[in-house]
Structure formats: C-alpha cells, structure tokens
Motif scaffolding. Structure first.
Motif, short mmCIF file in Angstrom:
data_model
loop_
_atom_site.label_atom_id
_atom_site.label_comp_id
_atom_site.label_asym_id
_atom_site.label_seq_id
_atom_site.Cartn_x
_atom_site.Cartn_y
_atom_site.Cartn_z
N VAL A 238 9.11 0.36 14.06
CA VAL A 238 8.52 -0.48 15.10
C VAL A 238 7.88 0.44 16.15
O VAL A 238 6.75 0.23 16.61
CB VAL A 238 9.58 -1.40 15.76
N GLU A 239 8.62 1.48 16.48
CA GLU A 239 8.16 2.43 17.50
C GLU A 239 6.86 3.12 17.06
O GLU A 239 5.89 3.17 17.81
CB GLU A 239 9.30 3.46 17.68
N VAL A 240 6.83 3.62 15.79
CA VAL A 240 5.63 4.35 15.36
C VAL A 240 4.45 3.41 15.11
O VAL A 240 3.30 3.80 15.25
CB VAL A 240 5.86 5.25 14.11
N ALA A 241 4.75 2.16 14.74
CA ALA A 241 3.66 1.24 14.40
C ALA A 241 3.05 0.58 15.63
O ALA A 241 1.97 -0.02 15.54
CB ALA A 241 4.17 0.17 13.43
N LYS A 242 3.72 0.72 16.77
CA LYS A 242 3.25 -0.05 17.94
C LYS A 242 1.86 0.43 18.42
O LYS A 242 1.15 -0.33 19.05
CB LYS A 242 4.29 -0.05 19.05
N ASP A 243 1.50 1.66 18.07
CA ASP A 243 0.18 2.16 18.49
C ASP A 243 -0.91 1.89 17.46
O ASP A 243 -2.04 2.32 17.63
CB ASP A 243 0.27 3.67 18.77
N ILE A 244 -0.55 1.22 16.36
CA ILE A 244 -1.56 0.93 15.33
C ILE A 244 -1.88 -0.56 15.40
O ILE A 244 -1.07 -1.41 15.00
CB ILE A 244 -1.03 1.32 13.93
N PRO A 245 -3.06 -0.92 15.94
CA PRO A 245 -3.37 -2.35 16.10
C PRO A 245 -3.28 -3.11 14.77
O PRO A 245 -3.81 -2.66 13.76
CB PRO A 245 -4.81 -2.35 16.64
N GLY A 246 -2.59 -4.23 14.81
CA GLY A 246 -2.49 -5.08 13.62
C GLY A 246 -1.26 -4.82 12.77
O GLY A 246 -0.89 -5.65 11.94
N ALA A 247 -0.61 -3.67 12.96
CA ALA A 247 0.58 -3.36 12.13
C ALA A 247 1.74 -4.25 12.54
O ALA A 247 1.90 -4.59 13.71
CB ALA A 247 0.96 -1.90 12.28
N LEU A 248 2.53 -4.64 11.55
CA LEU A 248 3.69 -5.50 11.83
C LEU A 248 4.87 -5.02 10.99
O LEU A 248 4.73 -4.76 9.79
CB LEU A 248 3.33 -6.94 11.46
N VAL A 249 6.03 -4.89 11.63
CA VAL A 249 7.22 -4.43 10.91
C VAL A 249 8.24 -5.56 10.89
O VAL A 249 8.50 -6.20 11.91
CB VAL A 249 7.82 -3.17 11.58
N GLU A 250 8.81 -5.82 9.71
CA GLU A 250 9.82 -6.88 9.58
C GLU A 250 11.15 -6.26 9.14
O GLU A 250 11.16 -5.36 8.30
CB GLU A 250 9.42 -7.88 8.50
N ASN A 251 12.24 -6.80 9.66
CA ASN A 251 13.57 -6.34 9.24
C ASN A 251 14.18 -7.40 8.32
O ASN A 251 14.40 -8.54 8.73
CB ASN A 251 14.47 -6.15 10.47
N HIS A 252 14.42 -7.03 7.07
CA HIS A 252 15.02 -7.99 6.12
C HIS A 252 16.49 -7.69 5.87
O HIS A 252 17.03 -8.09 4.84
CB HIS A 252 14.26 -7.97 4.80
N LYS A 253 17.11 -6.92 6.72
CA LYS A 253 18.54 -6.56 6.66
C LYS A 253 18.84 -5.49 5.60
O LYS A 253 19.49 -4.51 5.90
CB LYS A 253 19.40 -7.79 6.40
N PHE A 254 18.39 -5.68 4.36
CA PHE A 254 18.67 -4.68 3.31
C PHE A 254 17.41 -3.89 2.96
O PHE A 254 17.43 -3.00 2.12
CB PHE A 254 19.23 -5.35 2.06
N CYS A 255 16.29 -4.27 3.55
CA CYS A 255 15.04 -3.54 3.38
C CYS A 255 14.16 -3.88 4.58
O CYS A 255 14.49 -4.78 5.35
CB CYS A 255 14.35 -3.91 2.05
N THR A 256 13.08 -3.13 4.74
CA THR A 256 12.20 -3.40 5.87
C THR A 256 10.75 -3.26 5.40
O THR A 256 10.47 -2.48 4.50
CB THR A 256 12.56 -2.49 7.08
N SER A 257 9.85 -4.06 5.98
CA SER A 257 8.46 -4.08 5.52
C SER A 257 7.51 -3.67 6.63
O SER A 257 7.68 -4.09 7.78
CB SER A 257 8.04 -5.49 5.11
N VAL A 258 6.49 -2.91 6.26
CA VAL A 258 5.43 -2.56 7.21
C VAL A 258 4.13 -3.19 6.69
O VAL A 258 3.62 -2.79 5.65
CB VAL A 258 5.27 -1.03 7.36
#
Ligand SMILES: O=P(O)(O)OC[C@H]1O[C@H](O[C@H]2O[C@H](CO)[C@@H](O)[C@H](O)[C@H]2O)[C@H](O)[C@@H](O)[C@@H]1O
Length: 400
Positions: free
Chosen positions: A230-250
C-alpha cells in the motif's frame, strides 16, 4: 484426493522447491556453479527495470486480459470484426461452446451427481475497472441460487472468502476464498483428519462450520506485505492493493501503461525480502501468495472429498472460470478425466478446459439450462411415480 496430502502440510519447506515454484526468475539468471547446485548471479549490472524485464513479469502484464484487438493482432495481424468472429469460431473447434454441447453434457450427467464449481470475477460478474463494484446481476444470483437447489455448488475465488460471500450473498453455497486457501463447509461434512489447518468456527448465521486454511501461518506475513505494498503503490496513480488475508493483490488496470514497469519493479523489490511468497498473474492484477502446494485445483479435490464425492464414477464435476488461476482446476479435471472445465473467454486463448462460454451472460444461460434440465427430469420422475400410484394393485383390483 489422497487425504494424506491434507494431513501433510502443504507448506513447501525445501528452499530448492521454493525457488522452482517462485514465478519470476528466468532460467537464464540461474548459473551453474559446481556439481548440481545453482547460484543466482546477475549476468550484468541491473538497470532500472531489468528484473521485471528478464523475469517475464512485464510480458505477462502486457498479455494479461488483452483487449480484443490486441489479442487478434497476435493471432493474425490486422483483422476486421468479421474476421474476429472467424478466428473465434475456429478456436471454438478446440473449445466448443458449453451451450451448444449441452445435450452431450446432460447425456454424461444422467444418473450422476453433478457438482458445480464457479469462479467469481469475470465468470459471475463482468470485469469492471473498480474491483469494489464488481457486482453480479440479480438474474445471475437467481441462476446460481437455482443451481444450488439441485446440485452441490461452490464458489472458488481469488478474493477473500468474506468479500466474495458479501458479493454473492447466498447461504446455500460452499465458499473458498484466497484461491482456495480459505475453505468453509458445514460441520456435518467433517473429514476424519487431524490437522492444525482445520478449525471449527461458526458462520454469519451462527451455524457450526469447518474451516480449512492451509496457509494460516502466513496471515501476519501477508498483512505486513499488504501494508508495505500500500505504501509503495500510493505514489502510482491508479494502483490499488487488496488484502485477501491469505494473499494480496496489486491492481494495475487503472495505471497508465507507461508506469507498469514501475509498479512491477516495486512489487518485485518488496518480494525480494520474502522468499516464502511468490507472484502469480491475473487479469491486470499481480497476486502475491504463499509458496505452498495449494491452488484452486487442490481446493476442488478437497471440496469433493469433504462432500464424500471423490473417487466416484457417479459424480460429474463442472468448473466454470475465466482466469489463469482457474487453469489449476481445469488441469485437475482434465488429468483425472473427470467432468468438464469450462473457460469463460470472448477471445481465443490456450486452456486446459474442455469447453467454453463467451461471457457471464452465457454462464447465466448455461446455469439456467442446468436448472431446466433438472426440473424436467424431476418432473418426469414425479409423473412416473404418480402413474405407478394410479396403477397400484389396489386400484387395479378395484377395477375388477
Ligand atoms: O478468482 P476470481 O474470483 O476471478 O478473482 C480474481 C481477482 O478478481 C478481482 O479482480 C479482477 O476483477 C476486477 C473487477 O472486475 C477487475 O477490476 C480486475 O482487473 C480483475 O483482476 C479481484 O479484485 C482480485 O483481487 C482477484 O484476485
């Protein structure tokens, strides 16, 4: 499925195996040093995006969920829309329409227990820009509900189990979230195995359920990586990070294509510190998950086993999905020569599935056809039972 494999931890402890399983290292970067061991020696001083260029991530991102025009360009240069149809129809010779093959399916399904497995995004709901707005239509919901009335039905999604349940909203289904790493099923279906990844819980209605979570030990690690991403993606417009508990998506669907190398390199750099995590590619999404021997295919086998429906010639599993992660499930069905894998795609692509459907609307039609077929045969059954009742010995006797 061999229950022994559920007893044994699916976590891959052997670092050699972990390196093999981690996607993203091109074979050319492994240099043989001595004997059979290999060391990781960069061939040259790395440039800004060298890692993601050489490991194939960028190529995979370009081809992920390709727009119709680009995909067809890959197949045969410039194509008019009529030609698109020609290419699609010739592809369908290899992956026939499940709607057109319906009679063949029901012939095989007759007198068998049909079990339905459904992916969510791109299968039950159309692909949209905002993952939080990927809703299924009420018509689709009633088709899924109808199918679940007659056949055991499970949703196997890359999303968290809670999220996919919230989107589907039907209590009569089995749910597996995080690409099958979080499976919930009724307590009555307990398998006699003793495993730490098996826990008793209660569902949202307070009913006793079993949870099978083979990647439990990774929850804190995934949470930590999620927060870093989330921290590294915050400077990339349009990027979204999701937490799925056992995996995470960018997600990079809404990121300018010029910044794709940047987002890939950021994720790559974060993952360097986590050798027990790996990356897989979905539709305009980078998915970070534990290095464990578990995927949607294993989840299908596990659910069949939990329902007491594995190893039986009387069972016909049908798996419908659109994404690369669904290929693991198609592979299991194909290799075991069981049931049908159905790929949802409006563009030609290689798959381990047997059949195809164009889009979620055709998925809905297919589910409705299954309901109609079941209702017809139940009606026939009911009518023949009625007929037997009316020609019962007592009735016939009174006639004399
Ligand atoms: O296994 P699935 O149920 O198909 O989940 C896979 C991923 O689906 C979601 O992302 C995809 O759908 C989004 C909404 O249409 C779209 O915006 C995105 O580009 C697609 O990749 C979900 O948000 C991901 O977390 C899942 O891993």
């Amino acid at each position: 499925m061999d229950l022994g494999s559920a007893n044994a931890s699916p976590v891959l402890a052997d670092p050699a195996l972990i390196n093999q399983t981690r996607i993203g290292f091109h074979s050319s970067v492994f240099t043989r040093s001595s004997g059979t061991s290999y060391s990781l020696i960069p061939k040259k001083k790395p440039g800004k995006f060298d890692d993601v260029l050489s490991n194939g991530w960028l190529d995979a991102m370009q081809s992920s969920s390709p727009p119709r025009k680009k995909m067809l360009k890959d197949v045969g240069v410039e194509l008019a829309s009529d030609d698109n149809e020609v290419v699609y129809y010739s592809w369908m010779l290899k992956y026939p329409s499940a709607l057109k093959s319906f009679d063949r399916i029901i012939n095989r399904a007759n007198n068998k227990e049909v079990v339905i497995f459904l992916d969510y995004d791109g299968t039950l709901s159309p692909i949209v820009d905002d993952p939080n707005r990927a809703f299924m239509s009420s018509d689709m919901r009633s088709a899924v509900k109808g199918v679940a009335k007659y056949f055991p039905t499970a949703i196997i999604s890359g999303r968290s189990r809670d999220k996919v349940y919230e989107l589907v909203g039907l209590t009569e289904l089995f749910y597996a979230g995080s690409h099958g790493m979080d499976i919930m099923f009724p307590a009555k279906n307990t398998i006699s195995i003793n495993h730490t990844n098996y826990i008793r819980s209660t569902d949202k209605q307070g009913k006793e359920v079993n949870l099978f979570q083979p990647a439990r030990e990774f929850i804190p690690m995934i949470d930590e990586v999620y927060r870093t991403l989330v921290e590294v993606a915050k400077d990339i417009p349009g990027a979204l990070v999701e937490n799925h508990k056992f995996c995470t998506s960018v997600h990079y669907r809404n990121v300018d294509e010029k910044s794709w190398p940047t987002i890939a390199q950021c994720v790559h750099d974060v993952l360097k510190d986590y050798p027990r995590l790996r990356l897989t590619h979905g539709r305009k999404v980078l998915e970070v998950r534990p290095v464990i021997d578990w995927d949607k295919g294993k989840a299908v086998e596990f659910l069949l086993e939990s329902l007491g429906l594995s190893n039986s010639d009387d069972v016909l599993p049908i798996y419908i999905g659109d994404d690369r992660t669904d290929e693991d499930a198609f592979k299991v069905l194909r290799e075991k020569n069981r049931g049908y894998g159905i790929l949802v795609s409006s563009v030609p692509k290689e798959s381990k599935a047997f059949l195809s459907l164009r889009d979620p609307s055709e998925v809905k039609d297919f589910l409705k056809s299954l309901i109609k077929w079941k209702e017809q045969i139940s009606g026939i059954d009911k009518r023949s039972k009625e007929a037997v009742k009316h020609t019962s010995p007592q009735f016939v006797f009174r006639g004399f």
